[in-house]
Scaffold this motif. Structure first.
Motif, short mmCIF file in Angstrom:
data_model
loop_
_atom_site.label_atom_id
_atom_site.label_comp_id
_atom_site.label_asym_id
_atom_site.label_seq_id
_atom_site.Cartn_x
_atom_site.Cartn_y
_atom_site.Cartn_z
N MET A 238 42.56 32.75 17.42
CA MET A 238 43.50 33.21 18.43
C MET A 238 43.85 32.07 19.38
N PHE A 239 42.87 31.27 19.77
CA PHE A 239 43.10 30.15 20.67
C PHE A 239 44.12 29.17 20.09
N SER A 240 43.97 28.81 18.82
CA SER A 240 44.90 27.85 18.23
C SER A 240 46.28 28.45 18.00
N VAL A 241 46.35 29.75 17.72
CA VAL A 241 47.65 30.41 17.60
C VAL A 241 48.37 30.38 18.94
N MET A 242 47.67 30.73 20.01
CA MET A 242 48.29 30.72 21.34
C MET A 242 48.73 29.31 21.74
N ASN A 243 47.90 28.33 21.48
CA ASN A 243 48.26 26.95 21.81
C ASN A 243 49.51 26.52 21.06
N THR A 244 49.59 26.86 19.79
CA THR A 244 50.76 26.49 18.99
C THR A 244 52.01 27.20 19.48
N LEU A 245 51.92 28.49 19.78
CA LEU A 245 53.07 29.23 20.31
C LEU A 245 53.53 28.65 21.64
N GLU A 246 52.58 28.32 22.51
CA GLU A 246 52.93 27.73 23.81
C GLU A 246 53.62 26.39 23.64
N LEU A 247 53.07 25.54 22.80
CA LEU A 247 53.64 24.21 22.58
C LEU A 247 55.06 24.29 22.04
N LEU A 248 55.27 25.08 21.00
CA LEU A 248 56.60 25.20 20.40
C LEU A 248 57.60 25.81 21.36
N SER A 249 57.17 26.80 22.11
CA SER A 249 58.07 27.45 23.06
C SER A 249 58.51 26.49 24.16
N ARG A 250 57.56 25.75 24.70
CA ARG A 250 57.89 24.81 25.78
C ARG A 250 58.78 23.68 25.27
N GLN A 251 58.57 23.26 24.01
CA GLN A 251 59.43 22.22 23.44
C GLN A 251 60.88 22.70 23.35
N LYS A 252 61.07 23.98 23.21
CA LYS A 252 62.42 24.56 23.11
C LYS A 252 62.96 25.01 24.46
N GLY A 253 62.23 24.73 25.54
CA GLY A 253 62.70 25.06 26.88
C GLY A 253 62.49 26.52 27.28
#
Length: 82
Positions: A13-28
């Motif tokens: 769950m931790f790595s899924v959340m980190n990945t979702l956060e990273l990709l979302s922030r990269q897209k603004g």
């Protein structure tokens, strides 16, 4: 969505959340994680996506809503994120 599909090979769950956060922030987009850590809210000025995760990181549910409208389950996003 293709980028999420290609990079979301997380095992917890931790790595899924980190990945979702990273990709979302990269897209603004803005990202909020629930205090329990089992829900992620990705928002823009026009819509939001709510992603519910199980403790092992598996996607349980994805809801999509335009602001001021009721969220609806988005089976396509559930399948994509799984």
């Amino acid at each position: 969505m293709e980028k999420i599909e290609r990079t979301l090979n997380a095992k917890s769950m931790f790595s899924v959340m980190n990945t979702l956060e990273l990709l979302s922030r990269q897209k603004g987009l803005t990202v909020h994680v629930s205090p329990s850590g089992t829900a992620c809210y990705i928002t823009s000025t026009m819509f939001y996506v709510e992603i519910q995760l199980e403790n092992d990181g598996d996607v349980m549910d994805v809801k999509l809503a335009h602001f001021e409208e009721a969220p609806v389950v988005c089976d396509d996003l559930v399948q994509l994120l799984r």
